[in-house]
Design a protein around this motif. Structure first.
Motif, short mmCIF file in Angstrom:
data_model
loop_
_atom_site.label_atom_id
_atom_site.label_comp_id
_atom_site.label_asym_id
_atom_site.label_seq_id
_atom_site.Cartn_x
_atom_site.Cartn_y
_atom_site.Cartn_z
N PHE A 177 0.99 -1.31 0.01
CA PHE A 177 -0.06 -0.13 0.20
C PHE A 177 0.93 1.39 -0.04
CE2 PHE A 177 -2.26 3.40 1.88
CZ PHE A 177 -3.55 3.39 1.37
N SER A 178 1.98 1.39 0.94
CA SER A 178 2.78 2.28 0.95
C SER A 178 3.70 2.61 -0.38
CB SER A 178 3.86 1.98 2.08
OG SER A 178 3.26 2.11 3.29
N ALA A 179 3.92 1.36 -0.97
CA ALA A 179 4.61 1.56 -2.49
C ALA A 179 3.57 2.09 -3.45
CB ALA A 179 4.94 0.13 -2.62
N LEU A 180 2.21 1.87 -3.41
CA LEU A 180 1.41 2.44 -4.09
C LEU A 180 1.13 4.09 -4.18
CD1 LEU A 180 -1.10 1.81 -6.08
CD2 LEU A 180 -2.70 1.88 -4.21
N ILE A 181 1.15 4.53 -2.87
CA ILE A 181 0.90 5.92 -2.67
C ILE A 181 2.00 6.81 -2.63
CG2 ILE A 181 -1.51 5.42 -1.76
CD1 ILE A 181 -0.25 6.22 0.85
N HIS A 182 3.38 6.22 -2.66
CA HIS A 182 4.71 6.78 -2.02
C HIS A 182 4.83 8.11 -2.69
CE1 HIS A 182 6.79 4.80 -5.26
NE2 HIS A 182 7.98 5.71 -4.97
N ASP A 183 4.50 8.34 -4.16
CA ASP A 183 4.68 9.36 -4.89
C ASP A 183 3.40 9.91 -5.52
OD1 ASP A 183 7.25 9.72 -4.65
OD2 ASP A 183 8.10 8.59 -6.39
N VAL A 184 2.32 9.63 -5.12
CA VAL A 184 1.17 10.09 -5.72
C VAL A 184 1.13 11.72 -5.45
CG1 VAL A 184 -0.34 9.81 -3.54
CG2 VAL A 184 -1.30 9.76 -6.09
N GLY A 185 0.76 12.43 -6.50
CA GLY A 185 0.84 13.87 -6.65
C GLY A 185 2.08 14.62 -6.60
N HIS A 186 2.95 13.88 -6.94
CA HIS A 186 4.46 14.29 -7.04
C HIS A 186 4.49 15.32 -7.86
CE1 HIS A 186 8.87 14.55 -7.05
NE2 HIS A 186 8.93 13.59 -5.90
N LEU A 187 5.40 16.59 -7.68
CA LEU A 187 5.53 17.44 -8.62
C LEU A 187 6.48 17.63 -9.69
CD1 LEU A 187 4.81 20.44 -5.89
CD2 LEU A 187 2.96 19.45 -7.45
N GLY A 188 7.42 16.40 -9.55
CA GLY A 188 8.50 16.19 -10.28
C GLY A 188 9.62 17.09 -9.99
N MET A 189 9.85 17.58 -9.10
CA MET A 189 10.90 18.08 -8.39
C MET A 189 11.18 17.76 -7.00
SD MET A 189 9.43 22.06 -8.10
CE MET A 189 8.53 21.98 -9.49
N PRO A 190 12.61 17.74 -6.79
CA PRO A 190 12.94 17.51 -5.41
C PRO A 190 12.64 18.46 -4.31
CG PRO A 190 14.63 18.34 -6.59
CD PRO A 190 13.77 18.25 -7.55
N ASN A 191 12.52 17.82 -3.02
CA ASN A 191 11.97 18.84 -1.92
C ASN A 191 12.86 19.93 -1.76
OD1 ASN A 191 9.88 17.52 -0.70
ND2 ASN A 191 11.49 15.87 0.16
#
Length: 236
Positions: free
Chosen positions: A144-158
């Motif tokens: 489950f964590s693998a599934l959501i770990h990057d959802v909504g990512h903006l494509g740039m690092p923190n």
């Protein structure tokens, strides 16, 4: 699935096998895993990947449920359909970034599933129990964590968000992208899929805490976060 070595194929043939107990395996055994051979067919469509990813996550969920209760719920089919709809919803929220994409999430789910399978296949190499995975829902929490770990990512690092003074840096104190993914993934799970999430939370009250810890651990750019994880590992 393509390019999966023969010795891993039993994972996909064994999805309905009886659940194992939860012991600890040696790190040396896991290091022997041939990760380079674990990958999806790149020609699969999003819909195909949703269906196949659902198969992996569903098998983990119902193994966990069987570990907790003697009988599966009467509405198992309805709950499993909720899980499918949830995965489809999450897939639609991944942007088409070069790396932090839906295809990447599926790859991480596959690798996490393989790791869980290898863990339980080789755990008998040592006889001691440390309680690391005493929670029977660890299998499901992992995928489950693998599934959501990057959802909504903006494509740039923190770090780029800090430089740009992005609004997320005002909302969260650190691990901005990981915390946003948690808010999206867990928020949708709990609010939009109440029957499924209620069952999971009833059987695993620590679910939100453990998923949060797992996703935050993916902030590999944070030296502080990685030191905390290493220190925790050494203590265990």
């Amino acid at each position: 699935i393509s390019s999966i070595p023969d010795y891993t194929q039993d994972f996909f043939d064994d999805c309905n096998s009886s659940p194992s107990d939860h012991d600890t395996v040696s790190y040396s055994a896991l290091k022997k895993t041939q990760w380079f051979g674990i990958k999806w067919d790149p020609n699969r469509s999003r819909v195909d990947m949703v269906a196949t990813t659902h198969g992996l996550i569903s098998s983990m969920l119902w193994k966990c449920v069987a570990d907790v209760e003697s009988e599966l719920p009467e509405n198992k089919d309805d709950l499993d359909h909720e899980l499918l709809r949830y995965i489809d919803k999450i897939s639609s929220l991944y942007e088409a970034h070069p790396f932090h994409s839906w295809e990447h999430a599926c790859q991480v789910v596959l690798s996490a599933s393989f790791l869980v399978k290898e863990y339980h296949k080789t755990k008998d190499e040592i006889g001691s129990k440390t309680g690391i995975d005493s929670n029977p829902f660890v299998r499901f929490i992992t995928v489950f964590s693998a599934l959501i770990h990057d959802v909504g990512h903006l494509g740039m690092p923190n770090a780029q968000l800090v430089d740009d003074k992005h609004c997320l840096t005002k909302v969260y104190r650190n691990s901005f992208l990981e915390r946003q993914s948690l808010q999206i993934g867990l928020g949708i799970f709990i609010e939009d899929f109440p029957d499924l999430s209620t069952m999971v939370l009833r059987m695993c009250p620590e679910f939100v805490h453990l998923v949060t810890s797992a996703v935050l651990a993916t902030d590999v750019s944070s030296q502080e976060r990685q030191k905390e994880i290493k220190d925790r590992f050494e203590r265990v």
